[in-house]
Design a protein around this motif. Sequence first.
Motif, PDB file in Angstrom:
ATOM      1  N   GLN A   1     -45.650-124.130  76.205  1.00  0.00           N
ATOM      2  CA  GLN A   1     -46.825-123.382  76.675  1.00  0.00           C
ATOM      3  C   GLN A   1     -47.606-124.174  77.711  1.00  0.00           C
ATOM      4  OE1 GLN A   1     -49.056-122.415  73.151  1.00  0.00           O
ATOM      5  NE2 GLN A   1     -48.004-120.470  72.888  1.00  0.00           N
ATOM      6  N   SER A   2     -47.799-125.444  77.447  1.00  0.00           N
ATOM      7  CA  SER A   2     -48.545-126.294  78.379  1.00  0.00           C
ATOM      8  C   SER A   2     -47.815-126.406  79.714  1.00  0.00           C
ATOM      9  CB  SER A   2     -48.755-127.673  77.754  1.00  0.00           C
ATOM     10  OG  SER A   2     -49.423-128.519  78.648  1.00  0.00           O
ATOM     11  N   ALA A   3     -46.508-126.626  79.656  1.00  0.00           N
ATOM     12  CA  ALA A   3     -45.716-126.729  80.884  1.00  0.00           C
ATOM     13  C   ALA A   3     -45.729-125.413  81.647  1.00  0.00           C
ATOM     14  CB  ALA A   3     -44.282-127.128  80.544  1.00  0.00           C
ATOM     15  N   ALA A   4     -45.574-124.308  80.915  1.00  0.00           N
ATOM     16  CA  ALA A   4     -45.578-122.991  81.559  1.00  0.00           C
ATOM     17  C   ALA A   4     -46.931-122.715  82.210  1.00  0.00           C
ATOM     18  CB  ALA A   4     -45.242-121.900  80.539  1.00  0.00           C
ATOM     19  N   HIS A   5     -48.009-123.029  81.518  1.00  0.00           N
ATOM     20  CA  HIS A   5     -49.341-122.833  82.094  1.00  0.00           C
ATOM     21  C   HIS A   5     -49.475-123.609  83.392  1.00  0.00           C
ATOM     22  CE1 HIS A   5     -53.650-123.652  82.682  1.00  0.00           C
ATOM     23  NE2 HIS A   5     -53.773-122.390  82.306  1.00  0.00           N
TER      24      HIS A   5
ATOM     25  N   ILE B   1     -37.372-120.619  83.991  1.00  0.00           N
ATOM     26  CA  ILE B   1     -37.254-121.182  82.651  1.00  0.00           C
ATOM     27  C   ILE B   1     -36.795-122.637  82.697  1.00  0.00           C
ATOM     28  CG2 ILE B   1     -35.947-121.008  80.483  1.00  0.00           C
ATOM     29  CD1 ILE B   1     -36.088-117.916  80.897  1.00  0.00           C
ATOM     30  N   ALA B   2     -35.851-122.951  83.570  1.00  0.00           N
ATOM     31  CA  ALA B   2     -35.362-124.331  83.673  1.00  0.00           C
ATOM     32  C   ALA B   2     -36.500-125.286  84.046  1.00  0.00           C
ATOM     33  CB  ALA B   2     -34.227-124.415  84.689  1.00  0.00           C
ATOM     34  N   GLN B   3     -37.361-124.875  84.961  1.00  0.00           N
ATOM     35  CA  GLN B   3     -38.503-125.717  85.350  1.00  0.00           C
ATOM     36  C   GLN B   3     -39.452-125.918  84.173  1.00  0.00           C
ATOM     37  OE1 GLN B   3     -39.853-123.099  88.458  1.00  0.00           O
ATOM     38  NE2 GLN B   3     -39.162-124.488  90.091  1.00  0.00           N
ATOM     39  N   ILE B   4     -39.715-124.848  83.441  1.00  0.00           N
ATOM     40  CA  ILE B   4     -40.623-124.932  82.285  1.00  0.00           C
ATOM     41  C   ILE B   4     -40.049-125.898  81.244  1.00  0.00           C
ATOM     42  CG2 ILE B   4     -41.642-123.653  80.353  1.00  0.00           C
ATOM     43  CD1 ILE B   4     -41.686-121.169  82.269  1.00  0.00           C
ATOM     44  N   ALA B   5     -38.755-125.732  80.933  1.00  0.00           N
ATOM     45  CA  ALA B   5     -38.109-126.597  79.939  1.00  0.00           C
ATOM     46  C   ALA B   5     -38.135-128.054  80.403  1.00  0.00           C
ATOM     47  CB  ALA B   5     -36.682-126.130  79.687  1.00  0.00           C
ATOM     48  N   ARG B   6     -37.814-128.281  81.656  1.00  0.00           N
ATOM     49  CA  ARG B   6     -37.815-129.649  82.204  1.00  0.00           C
ATOM     50  C   ARG B   6     -39.210-130.264  82.121  1.00  0.00           C
ATOM     51  NH1 ARG B   6     -34.818-128.684  86.210  1.00  0.00           N
ATOM     52  NH2 ARG B   6     -36.392-127.960  87.667  1.00  0.00           N
TER      53      ARG B   6
ATOM     54  N   GLY C   1     -40.016-131.225  78.724  1.00  0.00           N
ATOM     55  CA  GLY C   1     -39.160-132.264  78.164  1.00  0.00           C
ATOM     56  C   GLY C   1     -38.245-131.760  77.065  1.00  0.00           C
ATOM     57  N   VAL C   2     -37.862-130.483  77.176  1.00  0.00           N
ATOM     58  CA  VAL C   2     -36.944-129.901  76.192  1.00  0.00           C
ATOM     59  C   VAL C   2     -35.755-129.274  76.909  1.00  0.00           C
ATOM     60  CG1 VAL C   2     -38.838-129.443  74.566  1.00  0.00           C
ATOM     61  CG2 VAL C   2     -38.083-127.636  76.106  1.00  0.00           C
ATOM     62  N   ALA C   3     -34.696-129.034  76.172  1.00  0.00           N
ATOM     63  CA  ALA C   3     -33.512-128.390  76.738  1.00  0.00           C
ATOM     64  C   ALA C   3     -33.796-126.904  76.955  1.00  0.00           C
ATOM     65  CB  ALA C   3     -32.325-128.564  75.798  1.00  0.00           C
ATOM     66  N   VAL C   4     -33.106-126.332  77.943  1.00  0.00           N
ATOM     67  CA  VAL C   4     -33.277-124.908  78.222  1.00  0.00           C
ATOM     68  C   VAL C   4     -32.949-124.086  76.976  1.00  0.00           C
ATOM     69  CG1 VAL C   4     -32.422-122.952  79.582  1.00  0.00           C
ATOM     70  CG2 VAL C   4     -32.904-125.131  80.701  1.00  0.00           C
ATOM     71  N   GLY C   5     -31.927-124.488  76.231  1.00  0.00           N
ATOM     72  CA  GLY C   5     -31.575-123.778  75.005  1.00  0.00           C
ATOM     73  C   GLY C   5     -32.714-123.760  74.002  1.00  0.00           C
ATOM     74  N   SER C   6     -33.486-124.833  73.964  1.00  0.00           N
ATOM     75  CA  SER C   6     -34.639-124.894  73.059  1.00  0.00           C
ATOM     76  C   SER C   6     -35.704-123.875  73.455  1.00  0.00           C
ATOM     77  CB  SER C   6     -35.257-126.291  73.065  1.00  0.00           C
ATOM     78  OG  SER C   6     -34.380-127.212  72.468  1.00  0.00           O
ATOM     79  N   PHE C   7     -35.821-123.600  74.751  1.00  0.00           N
ATOM     80  CA  PHE C   7     -36.776-122.592  75.220  1.00  0.00           C
ATOM     81  C   PHE C   7     -36.526-121.280  74.477  1.00  0.00           C
ATOM     82  CE2 PHE C   7     -37.856-118.918  77.751  1.00  0.00           C
ATOM     83  CZ  PHE C   7     -39.128-119.208  78.220  1.00  0.00           C
ATOM     84  N   TYR C   8     -35.253-120.901  74.386  1.00  0.00           N
ATOM     85  CA  TYR C   8     -34.901-119.608  73.788  1.00  0.00           C
ATOM     86  C   TYR C   8     -35.083-119.574  72.273  1.00  0.00           C
ATOM     87  CZ  TYR C   8     -33.293-118.240  78.367  1.00  0.00           C
ATOM     88  OH  TYR C   8     -33.247-117.921  79.692  1.00  0.00           O
ATOM     89  N   ASN C   9     -35.311-120.726  71.658  1.00  0.00           N
ATOM     90  CA  ASN C   9     -35.662-120.733  70.238  1.00  0.00           C
ATOM     91  C   ASN C   9     -37.088-120.227  70.030  1.00  0.00           C
ATOM     92  OD1 ASN C   9     -33.194-121.806  69.406  1.00  0.00           O
ATOM     93  ND2 ASN C   9     -33.910-123.906  69.638  1.00  0.00           N
ATOM     94  N   TYR C  10     -37.879-120.264  71.087  1.00  0.00           N
ATOM     95  CA  TYR C  10     -39.297-119.896  70.984  1.00  0.00           C
ATOM     96  C   TYR C  10     -39.643-118.619  71.758  1.00  0.00           C
ATOM     97  CZ  TYR C  10     -39.623-124.559  69.093  1.00  0.00           C
ATOM     98  OH  TYR C  10     -39.447-125.670  68.307  1.00  0.00           O
ATOM     99  N   TYR C  11     -38.941-118.382  72.845  1.00  0.00           N
ATOM    100  CA  TYR C  11     -39.246-117.226  73.705  1.00  0.00           C
ATOM    101  C   TYR C  11     -37.961-116.543  74.142  1.00  0.00           C
ATOM    102  CZ  TYR C  11     -43.776-119.496  73.961  1.00  0.00           C
ATOM    103  OH  TYR C  11     -44.973-120.086  73.635  1.00  0.00           O
ATOM    104  N   PRO C  12     -37.939-115.216  74.111  1.00  0.00           N
ATOM    105  CA  PRO C  12     -36.733-114.517  74.542  1.00  0.00           C
ATOM    106  C   PRO C  12     -36.594-114.433  76.064  1.00  0.00           C
ATOM    107  CG  PRO C  12     -38.375-112.945  73.799  1.00  0.00           C
ATOM    108  CD  PRO C  12     -38.928-114.320  73.522  1.00  0.00           C
ATOM    109  N   SER C  13     -37.694-114.680  76.789  1.00  0.00           N
ATOM    110  CA  SER C  13     -37.653-114.509  78.246  1.00  0.00           C
ATOM    111  C   SER C  13     -38.837-115.202  78.918  1.00  0.00           C
ATOM    112  CB  SER C  13     -37.713-113.012  78.590  1.00  0.00           C
ATOM    113  OG  SER C  13     -38.984-112.490  78.190  1.00  0.00           O
ATOM    114  N   LYS C  14     -38.755-115.277  80.218  1.00  0.00           N
ATOM    115  CA  LYS C  14     -39.874-115.799  81.010  1.00  0.00           C
ATOM    116  C   LYS C  14     -41.089-114.883  80.863  1.00  0.00           C
ATOM    117  CE  LYS C  14     -40.304-115.656  85.736  1.00  0.00           C
ATOM    118  NZ  LYS C  14     -40.069-116.017  87.160  1.00  0.00           N
ATOM    119  N   GLN C  15     -40.859-113.581  80.802  1.00  0.00           N
ATOM    120  CA  GLN C  15     -41.976-112.641  80.636  1.00  0.00           C
ATOM    121  C   GLN C  15     -42.733-112.900  79.343  1.00  0.00           C
ATOM    122  OE1 GLN C  15     -40.561-108.596  80.965  1.00  0.00           O
ATOM    123  NE2 GLN C  15     -40.886-108.576  83.180  1.00  0.00           N
ATOM    124  N   ALA C  16     -42.004-113.234  78.283  1.00  0.00           N
ATOM    125  CA  ALA C  16     -42.643-113.447  76.976  1.00  0.00           C
ATOM    126  C   ALA C  16     -43.576-114.656  77.008  1.00  0.00           C
ATOM    127  CB  ALA C  16     -41.587-113.616  75.890  1.00  0.00           C
ATOM    128  N   ILE C  17     -43.125-115.763  77.582  1.00  0.00           N
ATOM    129  CA  ILE C  17     -44.003-116.933  77.647  1.00  0.00           C
ATOM    130  C   ILE C  17     -45.132-116.687  78.640  1.00  0.00           C
ATOM    131  CG2 ILE C  17     -42.702-118.278  79.380  1.00  0.00           C
ATOM    132  CD1 ILE C  17     -43.435-120.797  77.646  1.00  0.00           C
TER     133      ILE C  17
END
Length: 191
Positions: free
Chosen positions: A9-13, A26-31, A34-50
């Motif tokens: 959330q902080s990175a996305a903001h 999504i790759a930029q947000i995950a980077r 400091g998490v893997a892109v796959g980890s992003f999808y454990n929390y959000y289904p899409s860029k729109q959701a976050i």
Amino acid sequence: MDDKKEKLQSAAHFLFLKNGYKKTNIAQIARKAGVAVGSFYNYYPSKQAIFLEVYIAENEAVRNRLIQEINWEGDIEQLIEQFFAYTVKNIMNNNILIEWNNGSVSKVLHNHYYSQTGRENNSFYRFLQETVSKRLQKEKIAPDLIGKVLKVFDFIYYIDCHVSGHEFEGYSETLQIFVQYFIKGITSAVK
């Protein structure tokens, strides 16, 4: 809240505020988080959701500052001018909040804010309803007229949740004129 989710959330903001919706992925947000892109999808289904979560938090923060900065007891016409000046300065120049009018994400935002949950959780919407109602009661407006004014307020909210700047040229200016003259009409009718 989970530490990874908070980092996302902080990175996305940060990235949405800096680059806007379209230029953030999504790759930029995950980077940045400091998490893997796959980890992003454990929390959000899409860029729109976050983005929706980030938008809600940013909107709440900016609107709370608006509540603090405007003199809600002052002259009603000046209050409307202050409200729209604040909106132009602090919302229309915010890369997150400006997305309200972005066709690629505005439908998600509008649907959320117009939903029952969105209206109930929108503290600014509730604040405006209460403030308008109390102001009209203070002016000794008849309860049936207050009900009609609040219905117009709901109509303006409906319009704002269903029309975007990309769909109606001059939308913001037109909305401001509509509100200003509606308020002038109400205040002149009760004087």
